[in-house]
Design a protein around this motif. Sequence first.
Motif, mmCIF file in Angstrom:
data_model
loop_
_atom_site.group_PDB
_atom_site.id
_atom_site.type_symbol
_atom_site.label_atom_id
_atom_site.label_comp_id
_atom_site.label_asym_id
_atom_site.label_seq_id
_atom_site.Cartn_x
_atom_site.Cartn_y
_atom_site.Cartn_z
ATOM 1 N N ALA A 64 45.003 35.639 20.294
ATOM 2 C CA ALA A 64 44.056 35.961 19.331
ATOM 3 C C ALA A 64 42.999 34.719 19.216
ATOM 4 N N GLY A 65 43.548 33.528 19.066
ATOM 5 C CA GLY A 65 42.591 32.215 18.978
ATOM 6 C C GLY A 65 41.731 32.137 20.313
ATOM 7 N N ILE A 66 42.534 32.567 21.409
ATOM 8 C CA ILE A 66 41.778 32.277 22.732
ATOM 9 C C ILE A 66 40.740 33.301 22.785
ATOM 10 N N LEU A 67 40.942 34.628 22.415
ATOM 11 C CA LEU A 67 39.950 35.583 22.549
ATOM 12 C C LEU A 67 38.845 35.683 21.373
ATOM 13 N N SER A 68 39.003 34.622 20.443
ATOM 14 C CA SER A 68 38.003 34.384 19.482
ATOM 15 C C SER A 68 36.826 33.394 20.104
ATOM 16 N N VAL A 69 37.296 32.687 21.118
ATOM 17 C CA VAL A 69 36.622 31.798 21.480
ATOM 18 C C VAL A 69 35.517 32.527 22.513
ATOM 19 N N ASP A 70 34.136 31.951 22.340
ATOM 20 C CA ASP A 70 33.008 32.761 23.292
ATOM 21 C C ASP A 70 33.476 32.610 24.764
ATOM 22 N N PRO A 71 33.664 33.786 25.492
ATOM 23 C CA PRO A 71 33.770 33.627 26.946
ATOM 24 C C PRO A 71 32.842 32.702 27.723
ATOM 25 N N GLY A 72 31.740 32.369 27.175
ATOM 26 C CA GLY A 72 30.721 31.654 27.695
ATOM 27 C C GLY A 72 31.307 30.111 27.705
ATOM 28 N N GLN A 73 32.268 29.713 27.078
ATOM 29 C CA GLN A 73 32.901 28.704 26.894
ATOM 30 C C GLN A 73 33.731 28.113 28.139
ATOM 31 N N MET A 74 34.466 29.146 28.693
ATOM 32 C CA MET A 74 35.105 29.404 29.879
ATOM 33 C C MET A 74 34.223 29.310 31.026
ATOM 34 N N GLU A 75 33.038 30.236 31.153
ATOM 35 C CA GLU A 75 32.309 30.389 32.113
ATOM 36 C C GLU A 75 31.680 28.985 32.379
ATOM 37 N N GLY A 76 31.144 28.544 31.270
ATOM 38 C CA GLY A 76 30.202 27.227 31.559
ATOM 39 C C GLY A 76 31.039 26.288 32.041
ATOM 40 N N ALA A 77 32.315 26.210 31.742
ATOM 41 C CA ALA A 77 33.260 25.100 32.179
ATOM 42 C C ALA A 77 33.811 25.485 33.642
ATOM 43 N N ARG A 78 33.968 26.643 34.014
ATOM 44 C CA ARG A 78 34.291 26.871 35.334
ATOM 45 C C ARG A 78 33.053 26.552 36.343
ATOM 46 N N ALA A 79 31.648 27.027 35.800
ATOM 47 C CA ALA A 79 30.383 26.668 36.493
ATOM 48 C C ALA A 79 30.178 25.222 36.726
ATOM 49 N N ASN A 80 30.739 24.410 35.690
ATOM 50 C CA ASN A 80 30.520 23.019 35.636
ATOM 51 C C ASN A 80 31.646 22.422 36.710
ATOM 52 N N GLY A 81 32.571 23.294 37.192
ATOM 53 C CA GLY A 81 33.382 22.540 38.282
ATOM 54 C C GLY A 81 34.757 22.447 37.761
#
Lengths: 213, 245, 289
Positions: A104-121
């Motif tokens: 539930a905690g992970i789902l509450s984090v904006d998916p953009g955080q993961m996307e931003g990090a992945r795009a950042n390498g």
Amino acid sequence: MTLLEDHFSVFAQGFGHTLLASIIALIGSLVLGTFFAILQVTKSKWARGLGNVYVQIFRNIPLLIITLFFYLAVAKVIKMTGFTAGTVALTLYTSAFIAESVRAGILSVDPGQMEGARANGLSFAQAMRVIVLPQAFRVAIPSLGNQFINLVKNSSILAFVGGLDLMYQGNLVAANTFDTFATYIIVGAFYLIITLPLSYYIQYLERQLKQKA
Amino acid sequence: MSMIEFKNVQKYYGDFHALHDVNLKIDQGETVVLIGPSGSGKSTLIRTVNGLEEIEDGQLLVDGFDLHDPKTDMNKIRKNVGMVFQHFNLYNNKTALENIMLAPRLVLGREEGENKRIAMELLEKVGLADKANNMPSALSGGQKQRIAIARSLAMKPKALLFDEPTSALDPEMIGDVLDVMRDIAKDSSMTLLVVTHEMGFAKAVADRVIFMADGRILEDNSTAAFFDNPTEPRAKKFLSQVERH
Amino acid sequence: MEKAKKRRFGIIASIVLALVIVLGFFWASATISKNGKHQDTLTRVEKQGKINWGVKADTKLFGLMNTKTGTPEGFDIDLAKAVTKQIGKQTGKKLTPTFTPVTSASKVQLLKNTNIDAVMAVMTITPERAKVVDFSNAYFPAGQSLLVQKDSGINSVNDLNDSSKTVLVVVGTTAAQNIKKFAPKAKVIALQDYASAMQALKAGQGQAISTDNAILYGLATENPSYHVVGGTLTYGPYGAAFDHDEKPMVKQTNEALATLKKNGEYNRLIKKWFSGVPGLNWHELEVHG
């Protein structure tokens, strides 16, 4: 109070076992629970399925049955004492609840955080560890706190399999002295020694995180 | 050598045909602006370039890697292809400086002193050196986007993707962000692919303009030719709508 | 400043709360023990027209819940019925027996709280217990023994005197103390009831169960690959138990037991429950006189 003095070493031994089982199960269930929470938010259907099955099994079966399963069935294959069986069962049982809190905690984090990090390498694991999980835990802390306090109380399950914990020793003292009531008050007070500081520490953490955010 | 190459690329969301037989070649060092009405597939297209969206058919080559090949390591491509998002996606649990230093440290293993020096230089470049220790929650939208750009640049990528970088900003913030982007386009050999509605920016910096609608590339022309004399009727209509606006 | 104040308030509040809870428990327990000074058991029983017996529900041959009928069955149950009837005859009051399942750990507290009137639950008469409860005369000549797997090579308690050996007992029985006396090196683990102990023995959690031979024979009938070994370590007969200082009730019970032994009813019950038990010479249990 003479009851406490007369049987102090017995209670102390029980307290030690309860504390040890609680600490092991707390660390174990946090690691396992986080692992299965992450499995459930991956892209892989297989991993999600596995994580879901694990959580559903251990969350929906009474702790006593899981404990007896390890003590009576698994122990035939892998030698383990009641203490071990109870602690393992407690770890698995609690980890299922922790997996749900963390998920539930992970789902509450904006998916953009993961996307931003992945795009950042960053790799999935790096992004999870450094970016998503710290934010997820901040959200999950109140519910994790509840799970940990329940864990300490649920450790009394060890008494059913001769786990030498507080409840087990309490049962023995009560049966020998016939002073059931006073015995269990002492046992209850010993549990408070663990649970009160724990719940106070969790409240403190909550306040700390609120200030930071 | 081409940096990005689409060959007959198809992309579906269920039954919806999001990218329709896309063919596109972008050379190293080129600045290309991608425009089109909303829902035309331009965001989808740009997100396929660093693997945030998978393609169903065709071939997509980025920096020599075949993205449709399951054996391709996406992390290797992303190391060389940065992206700036509409909603910034700064790490909420890290300071501005840490946002910039994190990926070089974890992914490139850049030495800490050097990492900090480069990060501070970039902060200087985007005009936010004084905000180094601010958390993202203490920054305005325009400041966040400039930090996000600096974060991408810190990886020293070969290509940089911008997905509507100014669409979520208040009008008075847009100028600062566009200035930074203009600098990047001017003084680097970086390949830039920009999805935007800022026609002034496109006119000023783009080598080429690509117009998309309904998941297809309808026009691919030099900037001057596109704005002076678009061949595609839908592009004409789009331009007149945007410019009237 | 404000926060430090709040934190201090939090600490104080939680300590006060804990104290209130603990003191509350003590007050409640004191109140209960005061209420415990109730009228004597015989008077109460006569007034109610029934004797509420605390009995075992998990012990084959003595008190085992019949899951189909929901009532416990066994030697203790039948004897309690007969004793109730006999006391009824002696006092001229009509008495009926009722049964409440108890555990080894709960039976004395339930007696003290007057939730039950008497205990007939494989309870060994010991001097320590006699300080807390009143016992009737012995009604069954039990002795502690060992149940082990047939091919285990364990033949006596001496074979268990080793730190690698674990002896399983049930909470609230006297078995643990005796094992510590006869096999001090062995580990002793107490489980909740005989069913759990048997399961644990089968799972290899221990090498022997130790308790009264009559109970072990009951377990052995159901589990043919296990047998009773080592003779009796101690003699520990069972008695019916009542709250402390209940002389009239004890007297009535002893009278009733003597009558049942004399009139053949006792031997009839012995035959009913123990004649089919392999390895047990049930004739030794009969009383003659």
